[in-house]
Write an enzyme that holds these catalytic residues in place. Structure first.
Site: not given
Length: 255
Positions: A71, A149, A85, A175, A46
């Site tokens: 996230r 969620e 990575d 959510d 977000h």
């Protein structure tokens, strides 16, 4: 390789307090990393954050006594590969609803033959090639958390928790509230009950559980239900609340 203290702590049931970060600013990230929190979430779902921005924030946190979690924007194998990575070790995958999605997330963080993570011998994660044992040891220090969620995910919670490679489950209140028919209202009694029940079910399944909320009363309830790693606020609204509070305190200067 440096031990992942966050992964060890939640596996042993030791509570970990976190802070959620949405601000794309390494200096703010570094400041937050020095405050004493156990972990910090760098959010790409977000926010406008991307892999170069995440790498800069990870570099800013490298001297801090805190474990970063990242996230990705979604269950995107290529994005997860790039985040790993550049040095992410704790990955929170949003909106996982099925066993198959949980299995794909687990595969994304493991090298073949167990998984499908692409191999690069000169990434930041490997110390730019200075860690020869990285490919055989990396998964031991990577912590994979999946977000529960939706109503559908709650219905399959125990099945998702049983997927090999899932190190913990995180209840996403916003959510989940929308999925249950109460968008924007995670305090609704039905949502509250679903959250605390979900946390208890995760604990009963033998996995660590996580949660985010600035609502102190709700945090107390989820911790009582068995929550192990808890994010207690978000940097952007924290800044907004602080700025508004200062404005209110000084409005009388204008007469």
């Amino acid at each position: 390789m440096k031990e992942n203290r966050f992964k060890r702590a939640i596996a042993e049931g030791r509570p970990q307090i976190g802070i959620w970060s949405m601000m794309r600013e390494p200096m703010v990230t570094e400041m937050l990393g020095q405050l004493g929190y156990d972990w910090i979430l760098l959010d790409c779902e977000h926010t406008p954050n991307d892999e170069p921005g995440v790498m800069a924030m990870l570099q800013a946190l490298s001297a801090c006594d805190i474990e970063p979690m990242v996230r990705p924007s979604c269950l995107n194998v290529a994005e997860i590969k790039r985040l790993l990575d550049v040095g992410a070790r704790n990955i929170l995958v949003p909106y996982v609803q099925t066993v198959e999605e949980a299995e794909l997330a687990a595969a994304a963080v493991a090298y073949p033959p167990e998984g499908i993570r692409g191999v690069s011998s000169v990434s930041r994660a490997t110390g730019f090639g200075a860690e020869p044992g990285y490919f055989t040891k990396a998964r031991e220090e990577i912590c994979l958390i999946v977000q529960i969620e939706t109503r559908e995910a709650l219905d399959r919670l125990e099945e998702i928790a049983a997927v090999p490679g899932i190190d913990g489950l995180f209840i996403g209140p916003a959510d989940l509230a929308a999925s249950l028919g109460h968008p924007g209202n995670p305090k609704h009694p039905e949502v509250h009950a679903a959250i605390t029940d979900g946390i208890a079910r995760i604990r009963a399944a033998g996995k660590p559980s996580g949660f985010l909320s600035p609502d102190q009363a709700l945090l107390e309830d989820v911790v009582k239900a068995g929550c192990t790693f808890t994010a207690v606020d978000i940097d952007l609204p924290l800044l907004r609340r602080g700025a508004l509070a200062r404005l209110e305190a000084c409005k009388h200067f204008k007469g």
